[in-house]
Scaffold this motif. Structure first.
Motif, short mmCIF file in Angstrom:
data_model
loop_
_atom_site.label_atom_id
_atom_site.label_comp_id
_atom_site.label_asym_id
_atom_site.label_seq_id
_atom_site.Cartn_x
_atom_site.Cartn_y
_atom_site.Cartn_z
N ASN A 4 0.79 -1.13 -0.02
CA ASN A 4 -0.15 0.06 0.15
C ASN A 4 0.89 1.36 0.07
O ASN A 4 0.58 2.16 0.36
CB ASN A 4 -0.92 0.00 1.05
CG ASN A 4 -2.11 -1.13 1.15
OD1 ASN A 4 -2.50 -1.38 0.07
ND2 ASN A 4 -2.01 -1.88 2.19
N GLN A 6 2.57 4.41 -1.73
CA GLN A 6 2.18 5.14 -2.80
C GLN A 6 2.21 6.72 -2.57
O GLN A 6 2.47 7.02 -1.02
CB GLN A 6 0.63 4.90 -3.18
CG GLN A 6 -0.41 5.38 -2.00
CD GLN A 6 -1.72 4.67 -2.44
OE1 GLN A 6 -1.76 3.65 -3.07
NE2 GLN A 6 -2.76 5.40 -2.00
N LYS A 9 -1.26 9.92 -0.62
CA LYS A 9 -2.31 9.34 -0.18
C LYS A 9 -3.09 10.16 1.09
O LYS A 9 -2.59 10.88 1.82
CB LYS A 9 -1.66 7.97 0.88
CG LYS A 9 -2.87 6.92 1.17
CD LYS A 9 -1.98 5.86 1.70
CE LYS A 9 -1.11 5.16 1.11
NZ LYS A 9 -0.49 4.04 1.74
N SER A 14 -9.16 9.58 -3.05
CA SER A 14 -8.21 8.90 -3.92
C SER A 14 -7.46 10.25 -4.52
O SER A 14 -8.04 11.47 -4.65
CB SER A 14 -8.69 8.07 -5.06
OG SER A 14 -9.42 7.29 -4.52
N ASN A 16 -4.03 10.95 -7.54
CA ASN A 16 -2.97 10.55 -8.46
C ASN A 16 -3.48 8.97 -9.13
O ASN A 16 -2.57 8.01 -9.06
CB ASN A 16 -1.77 10.42 -8.01
CG ASN A 16 -1.49 11.87 -8.05
OD1 ASN A 16 -1.91 12.76 -8.75
ND2 ASN A 16 -0.36 12.13 -7.02
N ASN A 18 -4.59 6.62 -6.90
CA ASN A 18 -4.22 5.78 -5.67
C ASN A 18 -5.49 5.53 -4.79
O ASN A 18 -6.31 6.67 -4.49
CB ASN A 18 -3.18 6.32 -4.90
CG ASN A 18 -1.85 6.37 -5.79
OD1 ASN A 18 -1.39 5.62 -6.26
ND2 ASN A 18 -0.93 7.33 -5.54
N GLY A 166 6.40 7.03 -8.41
CA GLY A 166 5.23 7.30 -8.68
C GLY A 166 4.83 7.36 -10.36
O GLY A 166 5.77 6.99 -11.14
N SER A 167 3.83 7.95 -10.69
CA SER A 167 3.59 7.74 -12.32
C SER A 167 4.25 8.88 -13.37
O SER A 167 4.11 8.84 -14.43
CB SER A 167 2.05 7.79 -12.48
OG SER A 167 1.33 9.01 -11.72
#
Length: 179
Positions: A4, A6, A9, A14, A16, A18, A166-167
Motif C-alpha cells: 500500500n 504510494q 495518500k 483518492s 493520482n 491511488n 510514482g507515475s
C-alpha cells in the motif's frame, strides 16, 4: 496483501489514481488480512473529517483489532481540528488509541529540501516511533525490540533520492517517497 505504499495518500479521497487510506483499510478487512494491531498514520495530506471518523469506526466495529491512530503536525500545518477529532475518537473507543506525535513534535525534527511532512532527523524518527510505541503500550501489547544500530535510508540521500517514484517523471524518491 499487496503493498500500500504510494504517493499522495489521503484519508478518504483518492489521489493520482491511488486509493484512499480508508479504502485500503476496507479492502484489508474484506480480504481478512487485518492483523490484531493496526497503526494508521494517514493524516498529513488533509487531515480527518467527521465522515472519516465515522467511517473508520464503522470499518473497525466488527473486528478484534486494536487500532493506533497517529495525529499530525508539520512545520506547514498544525491540523488542530483533525487532531481534536482523533483524540475524541481514541477517548471514546476501547479499541482505538492515539499515538500523540503532536505532544513530542519540534520544528527541528524537520530539515532538508523535501516537502516537510514527516520527520527527517534522528531525534524526530525516534520521537515518532516512541509516540507509536506508547500508544501500543496503551493497547496492552508489547513490541519486539531490537537493541543496536538501525540502518537509515533517508529518502533525500543516497543514489535513490533522484529515482522516479510514482507515475510522473517529476516525482522522485526525495520529493514523493513518504508514501
Amino acid at each position: 496483501p499487496s503493498s500500500n505504499i504510494q504517493v499522495s495518500k489521503f484519508v478518504s479521497s483518492s489521489s493520482n489514481g491511488n486509493p484512499s487510506c480508508l479504502s485500503i483499510l476496507k479492502n484489508t478487512i474484506e480480504s481478512k488480512s487485518l492483523r490484531p494491531y493496526l497503526v494508521f498514520a494517514c493524516g498529513t495530506n488533509g487531515g480527518w473529517s467527521d465522515n472519516d471518523i465515522t467511517r473508520f469506526q464503522e470499518l473497525l466495529k466488527d473486528t478484534d483489532t486494536q487500532a493506533i491512530v497517529v495525529n499530525s503536525k508539520t512545520p506547514k500545518n498544525d491540523y488542530a481540528d483533525s487532531n481534536s477529532k482523533l483524540k475524541k475518537l481514541a477517548d471514546s473507543n476501547d479499541n482505538i488509541h492515539l499515538a500523540d506525535w503532536v505532544s513530542v513534535y519540534k520544528d527541528e525534527y524537520f530539515n532538508g529540501d523535501a516537502v516537510k511532512i514527516h520527520p527527517y532527523t534522528d531525534p524526530g524518527f525516534e520521537e515518532w516511533v516512541r509516540a507509536i510505541t506508547d500508544a501500543l503500550s496503551d493497547a496492552k501489547t508489547t513490541c519486539i525490540t531490537y537493541e543496536g544500530d538501525y540502518p537509515q535510508y533517508m529518502q533525500c540521500s543516497g543514489p535513490w533520492s533522484t529515482m522516479q517514484y510514482g507515475s510522473r517523471s517529476s516525482q522522485t524518491m526525495c520529493t514523493s517517497a513518504c508514501g
